[in-house]
Design a protein around this motif. Structure first.
Motif, PDB file in Angstrom:
ATOM      1  N   UNK A 252       0.825  -0.970  -0.459  1.00 61.43           N
ATOM      2  CA  UNK A 252      -0.370   0.026   0.110  1.00 61.43           C
ATOM      3  C   UNK A 252       0.694   0.735  -0.696  1.00 61.43           C
ATOM      4  N   UNK A 253       2.729   1.315  -0.383  1.00 58.93           N
ATOM      5  CA  UNK A 253       2.835   2.267   0.354  1.00 58.93           C
ATOM      6  C   UNK A 253       2.941   2.530  -1.284  1.00 58.93           C
ATOM      7  N   UNK A 254       2.554   2.950  -2.506  1.00 61.09           N
ATOM      8  CA  UNK A 254       2.579   4.045  -3.861  1.00 61.09           C
ATOM      9  C   UNK A 254       2.106   5.275  -3.294  1.00 61.09           C
ATOM     10  N   UNK A 255       2.821   5.807  -4.077  1.00 58.54           N
ATOM     11  CA  UNK A 255       2.596   7.312  -4.451  1.00 58.54           C
ATOM     12  C   UNK A 255       1.744   7.347  -5.390  1.00 58.54           C
ATOM     13  N   UNK A 256       1.306   7.276  -6.314  1.00 62.96           N
ATOM     14  CA  UNK A 256       0.728   7.670  -7.426  1.00 62.96           C
ATOM     15  C   UNK A 256      -0.569   6.380  -8.075  1.00 62.96           C
ATOM     16  N   UNK A 257      -1.428   6.275  -7.857  1.00 63.17           N
ATOM     17  CA  UNK A 257      -2.316   4.602  -7.872  1.00 63.17           C
ATOM     18  C   UNK A 257      -2.672   5.130  -9.758  1.00 63.17           C
ATOM     19  N   UNK A 258      -2.232   4.254 -10.230  1.00 67.54           N
ATOM     20  CA  UNK A 258      -3.432   4.594 -12.102  1.00 67.54           C
ATOM     21  C   UNK A 258      -3.900   3.003 -12.464  1.00 67.54           C
ATOM     22  N   UNK A 259      -5.115   4.330 -12.385  1.00 65.74           N
ATOM     23  CA  UNK A 259      -6.503   3.430 -13.094  1.00 65.74           C
ATOM     24  C   UNK A 259      -6.541   3.349 -13.936  1.00 65.74           C
ATOM     25  N   UNK A 260      -6.669   1.666 -14.213  1.00 70.83           N
ATOM     26  CA  UNK A 260      -7.077   1.782 -15.988  1.00 70.83           C
ATOM     27  C   UNK A 260      -8.412   2.018 -16.320  1.00 70.83           C
ATOM     28  N   UNK A 261      -8.969   2.306 -17.040  1.00 64.86           N
ATOM     29  CA  UNK A 261      -9.927   1.793 -17.440  1.00 64.86           C
ATOM     30  C   UNK A 261     -10.833   1.472 -18.882  1.00 64.86           C
ATOM     31  N   UNK A 262      -9.644   1.627 -19.968  1.00 63.07           N
ATOM     32  CA  UNK A 262      -9.413   1.472 -21.588  1.00 63.07           C
ATOM     33  C   UNK A 262      -9.245   2.727 -22.184  1.00 63.07           C
ATOM     34  N   UNK A 263      -9.809   2.764 -23.302  1.00 65.14           N
ATOM     35  CA  UNK A 263      -9.382   3.115 -24.187  1.00 65.14           C
ATOM     36  C   UNK A 263      -8.038   3.008 -24.980  1.00 65.14           C
ATOM     37  N   UNK A 264      -8.208   4.097 -25.693  1.00 64.66           N
ATOM     38  CA  UNK A 264      -6.805   3.965 -26.735  1.00 64.66           C
ATOM     39  C   UNK A 264      -4.903   4.073 -25.967  1.00 64.66           C
TER      40      UNK A 264
END
Lengths: 441, 441
Positions: free
Chosen positions: A87-99
């Motif tokens: 849980x120690x990440x600084x930035x979370x990348x949430x992917x929803x799809x798309x190009x």
């Protein structure tokens, strides 16, 4: 050996050189010499290899008559991607799809969302140098299929990411409805501990001119370092690759079908410019919303609404149908000029307003502010209950209305909320330089 | 004595000086001195007098503490307006209403179309020096009330004007639906003996910043001297008053609610720039349609159509209603990005197409071209019968569809015509400078 996507001729040559994706290679022909990182290939032509150059762009070069040499073998170190449990990440990348998260379907040649966030990061390994990231695939849809129920899930995922201690969140999303989602998240997350950066890409990752790597890199930079607690869209600022722009989520629109700088602020200035090569964030306006102590989510939408774009010859009975049969609760009118429709629509609007339906006026001009006090028609429309919605974009007014209707039933409270500037969607101060400059030579 | 609109203090002073509207006067106060033509006043403040300066703009100045002197008494010669019977005019001005032909209603403060064409010419007497004009008031409506049946009447009036020997025609029209009318006339008048110049005004004639005089003056200049036989919209080119631009009638859009340079060419270049002070017409593109031997009018419209702007949460049953209940014959979809909607709409589109309804795709991005071969959704939409309409503006595609449906019943012929470039509405060659430049500092 990792040589994803390569086939035939290119695979042969690369295999013989014992080179892996991620290694730094040089390819030279008669007239030129290019140095860069070997990237995965999705080219249909099996003689093409793809190299990411120092300026961030990918270029595809044929191996025919070319000389390839390996300059640096990069140890295949695992990417700086946190497993879900850590849980120690600084930035979370949430992917929803798309190009931005897609590759070519070989069978049809069309583009389809498929890549995992980890794979996206492979395109831009430098992300590891700016932030510890964690990744999550929430959806894998083309954004034309985005819907209000999914907006709610994205908002909840963002809240959860901040609760886990991330400094910022990046949402990878298709560009088609990116601005609608940005507006929905802006109304849903009025308190934010950090930046929420929506990012898409106009050219798929396997194309040489792809804006994916730069957009993603500068979005992670923004998510980690920007001083605001706001929802923004961050995309190429102009056709060059020198900077990206962070546009306020309720004041931005996709203005071109294919250009990389398609997203532009309307009736407002962007919040920030990201000089990604210099790793510098230049704040363009000081009146941003600062970070809150906690992140609150209040995400619900009532989509019993309609966006009515007026045109000459419009049949007023469509309005009666929306009111009588579809039982909608509100209409955003995209009127002409300062906020007008034909006076032939007055009776239907009057009836709708009497039934307690909210009627809000925006302009199909896109730029500027409605003003329904200048002409007789505007005054008549106001008399039957149409509310002028200042300089709000039609699409933003529609999403706001969905949000407001899910929170209020009283028509006076609905009108009041629609005219209250909740998250920057109404800009009372326009400046001349909001209107872009056309070329006339 | 002619002192229209003046009351109270200003009327007193002007009467004592025995000055008339049209005379050249000078007004001076401590710090400034302004010379110009005395104009009619519609100011609510009875101390204000209105002067047209040499740069074409009107300015309102209070008579308080000012010294006024008459520099030149201009003989009240009759205006160079031909009575209807005389047929030797060079340019015909057909007035339909709108701000360019409006004045303030004193009782409400709102603007209403009222001035006759002769009165408009009073604002810009210099028009007499460039062309012999004749005038006709066809309608006196605000353009939000314009409708397809009135487009036909305008087209017929234009044909009649050319038949009487005019070199060009100017249509004074409100700006709200000016671009729709321009498109309708473009499809209706494929053969033209000279220019048809649609002109409006964003600021009413009695306001100091009015664009009426310059727009009208340069439109008469264009109508008389331009080498093309095309329908154009001619309005301020940028916020300064240095030039106006003649935009092709099927490639122009009102892009701002209030700016004088609101009309801009989209996905195309303007046809010409009018340097009105120099009386010079600068052709910006050589591929204009030249003048024909005769003018033909073929103006009919079927408005059983709908302009559907897609948004997330759009209810597909609305399409079924249009098809089953309203018996419409065609839908122009304003899709997202390269030309998409949610795949939830596929079934309704499929059913509509099977019923012989034309479905055409444009983009709500406005700029750029649709391309329904890149993504899966675009391919699926094409499979059920949606036709990608290149780079046509949604509003232009709608007007074109109304025109096509009035001429053809066979769906294949309708599709064929919609994809045929009839009058420049489809531009197969885009250049980078069609996209305007935003300010990012």
């Amino acid at each position: 050996m990792s040589l994803e996507g390569y086939r035939g001729k290119a695979l042969d040559i690369l295999s013989k050189l014992n080179v892996n994706i991620g290694d730094i290679i040089e390819i030279s022909r008669d007239s030129f010499k290019i140095k860069g990182i070997l990237m995965p290939s999705y080219s249909r032509d099996d003689s093409i290899i793809v190299i990411k150059m120092e300026n961030g762009y990918n270029v595809g070069i044929s191996v025919d008559n070319s000389k390839i040499s390996v300059l640096e073998k990069r140890i295949q170190k695992p990417l700086n991607v946190m497993p879900e449990k850590e849980e120690k990440s600084e930035v979370k990348i949430i992917s929803t799809g798309g190009t931005i998260a897609s590759k070519i379907e070989y069978e049809t040649g069309a583009v389809r969302p498929a890549l995992s966030t980890e794979e996206i990061i492979q395109f831009m390994p430098e992300i590891n140098e700016i932030a510890k990231i964690s990744a999550e695939i929430l959806f894998s849809i083309l954004s034309e299929n985005m819907s209000p129920d999914k907006w709610i899930k994205i908002a909840e995922a963002i809240k959860s990411a901040f609760d886990k201690g991330n400094l910022g969140v990046v949402i990878a999303h298709g560009t088609d409805t990116l601005a609608y989602t940005a507006a929905a998240l802006s109304f849903s997350l009025k308190k934010l501990q950090g930046p929420v950066v929506l990012v898409g890409s106009q050219r798929s990752s396997d194309r040489p001119s792809s804006d994916s790597p730069i957009n993603l890199y500068s979005s992670v930079l923004l998510a980690k370092k920007a001083p605001f607690g706001e929802v923004v869209i961050n995309m190429h600022g102009e056709s060059s690759d020198l900077y990206t722009l962070a546009h306020r989520g309720v004041k931005v629109r996709k203005m071109h079908t294919s250009r990389r700088d398609a997203f532009q602020s309307i009736n407002d200035k962007p919040l920030a410019k990201v000089l990604w090569l210099e790793k510098e964030i230049k704040i363009l306006r000081p009146d941003y919303h600062t970070k809150d102590e906690e992140t609150t989510v209040d995400s619900k939408f009532d989509n019993r609404v309609f966006l009515l774009k007026y045109y000459p010859g419009f049949d007023p009975s469509f309005i009666d149908y929306l009111v009588d049969t579809k039982k909608i609760r509100g209409i955003i009118i995209e009127g002409t000029g300062l906020g007008h429709t034909s006076t032939e629509l007055l009776d239907s609007f009057k009836k709708a307003a009497k039934d307690g339906i909210f009627l809000g006026m925006t302009s199909q001009c896109i730029f500027g502010r409605v003003n329904m006090n200048v002409y007789t028609t505007g005054r008549l429309l106001q008399q039957v209950g149409v509310v002028p919605l200042e300089d709000m974009l039609p699409e933003v007014a529609l999403v706001k209305l969905m949000w407001v209707l899910a929170h209020e039933n009283d028509i006076e409270k609905i009108k009041n909320l629609m005219l209250t500037n909740l998250v920057g969607e109404i800009n009372s101060r326009h400046s001349l330089d909001f209107f872009p400059r056309w070329y006339h030579e």
